[in-house]
Design a protein around this motif. Structure first.
Motif, PDB file in Angstrom:
ATOM      1  N   LEU A 180       3.934  27.811  11.152  1.00 46.19           N
ATOM      2  CA  LEU A 180       2.270  28.513  11.180  1.00 46.19           C
ATOM      3  C   LEU A 180       1.905  28.602  12.798  1.00 46.19           C
ATOM      4  O   LEU A 180       1.776  28.841  13.382  1.00 46.19           O
ATOM      5  CB  LEU A 180       1.642  28.966  10.178  1.00 46.19           C
ATOM      6  N   GLU A 181       1.324  27.089  13.081  1.00 49.97           N
ATOM      7  CA  GLU A 181       0.657  26.721  13.950  1.00 49.97           C
ATOM      8  C   GLU A 181       0.648  26.536  15.184  1.00 49.97           C
ATOM      9  O   GLU A 181       0.600  27.016  16.322  1.00 49.97           O
ATOM     10  CB  GLU A 181       0.089  25.302  13.461  1.00 49.97           C
ATOM     11  N   TYR A 182       2.541  27.008  15.556  1.00 53.00           N
ATOM     12  CA  TYR A 182       2.965  27.395  16.715  1.00 53.00           C
ATOM     13  C   TYR A 182       3.105  28.242  16.645  1.00 53.00           C
ATOM     14  O   TYR A 182       3.344  29.076  18.022  1.00 53.00           O
ATOM     15  CB  TYR A 182       4.415  26.138  16.600  1.00 53.00           C
ATOM     16  N   ALA A 183       2.902  29.110  16.202  1.00 47.73           N
ATOM     17  CA  ALA A 183       3.087  30.920  16.358  1.00 47.73           C
ATOM     18  C   ALA A 183       2.284  31.228  17.011  1.00 47.73           C
ATOM     19  O   ALA A 183       1.035  31.096  17.221  1.00 47.73           O
ATOM     20  CB  ALA A 183       3.365  31.362  15.146  1.00 47.73           C
ATOM     21  N   ASP A 184       2.804  32.092  18.071  1.00 47.03           N
ATOM     22  CA  ASP A 184       1.106  33.120  18.654  1.00 47.03           C
ATOM     23  C   ASP A 184       0.796  34.691  17.847  1.00 47.03           C
ATOM     24  O   ASP A 184       1.445  34.716  16.856  1.00 47.03           O
ATOM     25  CB  ASP A 184       1.971  33.547  20.056  1.00 47.03           C
ATOM     26  N   GLU A 185       0.050  34.553  18.211  1.00 47.65           N
ATOM     27  CA  GLU A 185      -0.794  35.511  17.725  1.00 47.65           C
ATOM     28  C   GLU A 185      -0.157  36.823  17.233  1.00 47.65           C
ATOM     29  O   GLU A 185       0.288  37.863  16.260  1.00 47.65           O
ATOM     30  CB  GLU A 185      -2.007  36.364  18.505  1.00 47.65           C
ATOM     31  N   VAL A 186       0.332  37.325  18.275  1.00 45.80           N
ATOM     32  CA  VAL A 186       1.749  38.938  18.174  1.00 45.80           C
ATOM     33  C   VAL A 186       2.592  38.530  17.864  1.00 45.80           C
ATOM     34  O   VAL A 186       2.704  39.100  16.419  1.00 45.80           O
ATOM     35  CB  VAL A 186       1.798  39.006  19.552  1.00 45.80           C
ATOM     36  N   THR A 187       3.308  37.330  17.315  1.00 43.54           N
ATOM     37  CA  THR A 187       4.879  36.956  15.843  1.00 43.54           C
ATOM     38  C   THR A 187       3.253  37.111  14.638  1.00 43.54           C
ATOM     39  O   THR A 187       4.119  38.194  13.894  1.00 43.54           O
ATOM     40  CB  THR A 187       5.185  35.802  16.591  1.00 43.54           C
ATOM     41  N   LEU A 188       2.713  36.308  14.603  1.00 45.53           N
ATOM     42  CA  LEU A 188       2.248  36.596  13.684  1.00 45.53           C
ATOM     43  C   LEU A 188       1.693  37.933  12.615  1.00 45.53           C
ATOM     44  O   LEU A 188       1.759  38.110  11.694  1.00 45.53           O
ATOM     45  CB  LEU A 188       0.369  35.285  13.183  1.00 45.53           C
ATOM     46  N   ALA A 189       1.150  39.024  13.551  1.00 46.97           N
ATOM     47  CA  ALA A 189       0.765  39.773  13.498  1.00 46.97           C
ATOM     48  C   ALA A 189       2.463  41.141  12.770  1.00 46.97           C
ATOM     49  O   ALA A 189       1.955  41.453  12.120  1.00 46.97           O
ATOM     50  CB  ALA A 189       0.250  40.615  14.585  1.00 46.97           C
ATOM     51  N   LYS A 190       2.985  40.624  14.013  1.00 44.76           N
ATOM     52  CA  LYS A 190       4.521  41.151  13.523  1.00 44.76           C
ATOM     53  C   LYS A 190       4.794  40.728  12.114  1.00 44.76           C
ATOM     54  O   LYS A 190       5.715  41.146  11.610  1.00 44.76           O
ATOM     55  CB  LYS A 190       4.855  40.650  14.718  1.00 44.76           C
ATOM     56  N   ALA A 191       4.997  39.667  11.848  1.00 44.19           N
ATOM     57  CA  ALA A 191       5.329  38.899  10.477  1.00 44.19           C
ATOM     58  C   ALA A 191       4.642  39.672   9.648  1.00 44.19           C
ATOM     59  O   ALA A 191       5.062  39.924   8.655  1.00 44.19           O
ATOM     60  CB  ALA A 191       4.981  37.083  10.744  1.00 44.19           C
ATOM     61  N   PHE A 192       3.065  39.921   9.879  1.00 48.47           N
ATOM     62  CA  PHE A 192       2.334  40.436   8.559  1.00 48.47           C
ATOM     63  C   PHE A 192       2.816  41.128   8.132  1.00 48.47           C
ATOM     64  O   PHE A 192       3.351  41.547   7.670  1.00 48.47           O
ATOM     65  CB  PHE A 192       0.842  40.146   9.031  1.00 48.47           C
ATOM     66  N   GLU A 193       2.965  42.624   9.759  1.00 46.56           N
ATOM     67  CA  GLU A 193       2.921  43.766   9.734  1.00 46.56           C
ATOM     68  C   GLU A 193       4.471  44.096   8.390  1.00 46.56           C
ATOM     69  O   GLU A 193       4.532  45.129   7.905  1.00 46.56           O
ATOM     70  CB  GLU A 193       2.973  44.079  10.612  1.00 46.56           C
ATOM     71  N   GLY A 194       5.537  43.200   9.266  1.00 46.23           N
ATOM     72  CA  GLY A 194       6.972  42.974   7.772  1.00 46.23           C
ATOM     73  C   GLY A 194       6.546  42.692   6.671  1.00 46.23           C
ATOM     74  O   GLY A 194       7.844  42.302   6.750  1.00 46.23           O
ATOM     75  N   ARG A 195       5.940  42.199   6.320  1.00 48.96           N
ATOM     76  CA  ARG A 195       5.992  41.402   4.744  1.00 48.96           C
ATOM     77  C   ARG A 195       6.798  42.330   3.748  1.00 48.96           C
ATOM     78  O   ARG A 195       5.916  44.104   4.276  1.00 48.96           O
ATOM     79  CB  ARG A 195       4.101  41.385   4.711  1.00 48.96           C
ATOM     80  N   LYS A 196       6.963  42.285   3.342  1.00 48.22           N
ATOM     81  CA  LYS A 196       7.551  43.413   1.962  1.00 48.22           C
ATOM     82  C   LYS A 196       7.411  42.358   0.246  1.00 48.22           C
ATOM     83  O   LYS A 196       7.327  40.927   0.500  1.00 48.22           O
ATOM     84  CB  LYS A 196       8.909  42.952   1.953  1.00 48.22           C
ATOM     85  N   GLU A 197       7.458  42.849  -0.555  1.00 52.94           N
ATOM     86  CA  GLU A 197       6.943  42.379  -2.161  1.00 52.94           C
ATOM     87  C   GLU A 197       7.735  41.334  -2.391  1.00 52.94           C
ATOM     88  O   GLU A 197       9.451  41.811  -2.129  1.00 52.94           O
ATOM     89  CB  GLU A 197       7.439  43.826  -2.639  1.00 52.94           C
ATOM     90  N   MET A 198       7.441  40.819  -2.951  1.00 55.37           N
ATOM     91  CA  MET A 198       9.410  39.537  -3.346  1.00 55.37           C
ATOM     92  C   MET A 198       9.264  39.610  -4.921  1.00 55.37           C
ATOM     93  O   MET A 198       8.390  40.365  -6.168  1.00 55.37           O
ATOM     94  CB  MET A 198       8.249  37.997  -3.387  1.00 55.37           C
TER      95      MET A 198
END
Length: 198
Positions: A180-198
């Motif tokens: 996470l610490e090496y990911a840029d803001e856009v990548t993190l935002a896209k990852a958050f948007e694409g979250r799914k239920e576990m």
């Protein structure tokens, strides 16, 4: 002129390759000049052969030696699923996942007004004619997660949804094994948007 004409010409031609600057072109040229003649001729013959034998599939626009290509001719592939990619090399990447069971369509680029590339320069007209009267129910847009890829995905979505076709987009986010610490803001935002239920 620092080099004899044939060497200078070889360096100039090598510099036309993507990612090859003057120093790399010189290194490649001298490697080829010092290589065994059969190896240098083998490379030249492989280039000429590929240029002469490879063409675009008339159905999916992928590179092929036969038309239609083997993927289009494969009766075991899901006729209702179509994956759209930017380049032929993207088909290879998707096939390596063994996840796509459907067919493909290669755009040969992405919409980029800055580079003078609009929908007319891509294989979108071939795509539309292919989708008319087809069995395709879902189109997966697998363009690159950059400005051009996003613009192309949005354009295709607006074009295909009125046809009654489900349009989906491959997910974006963190690579497997990434921190996470090496990911840029856009990548993190896209990852958050694409979250799914576990």
């Amino acid at each position: 002129m620092y080099y004899p004409e044939p060497v200078a010409k070889l360096i100039d031609e090598l510099m036309k390759l993507p990612g090859v600057g003057p120093k790399s072109a010189q290194r490649l040229a001298f490697h080829l000049l010092n290589a065994l003649e059969k190896d240098a001729l083998g490379l030249a013959q492989a280039i000429v052969s590929a240029r002469q034998k490879i063409r675009q599939c008339s159905v999916c626009a992928n590179l092929t030696e036969q038309d239609p290509c083997p993927l289009c001719l494969d009766p075991t592939r899901d006729q209702s699923l179509l994956c759209i990619v930017e380049q032929p090399k993207d088909v290879v990447a998707m096939e390596k996942t063994r996840e796509i069971k459907g067919k493909y369509h290669v755009l040969h680029g992405a919409i980029s007004p800055m580079d003078g590339i609009g929908p007319e320069q891509l294989t979108i007209n071939l795509l539309l004619s292919r989708l008319r009267d087809s069995q395709v129910k879902e189109v997966v847009v697998a363009t690159n997660p950059n400005v051009e890829g996003e613009a192309t995905a949005l354009y295709l979505s607006r074009l295909l949804k009125p046809m009654g076709i489900k349009v989906t987009r491959i997910a974006h986010g963190l690579p497997v094994g990434g921190d996470l610490e090496y990911a840029d803001e856009v990548t993190l935002a896209k990852a958050f948007e694409g979250r799914k239920e576990m």
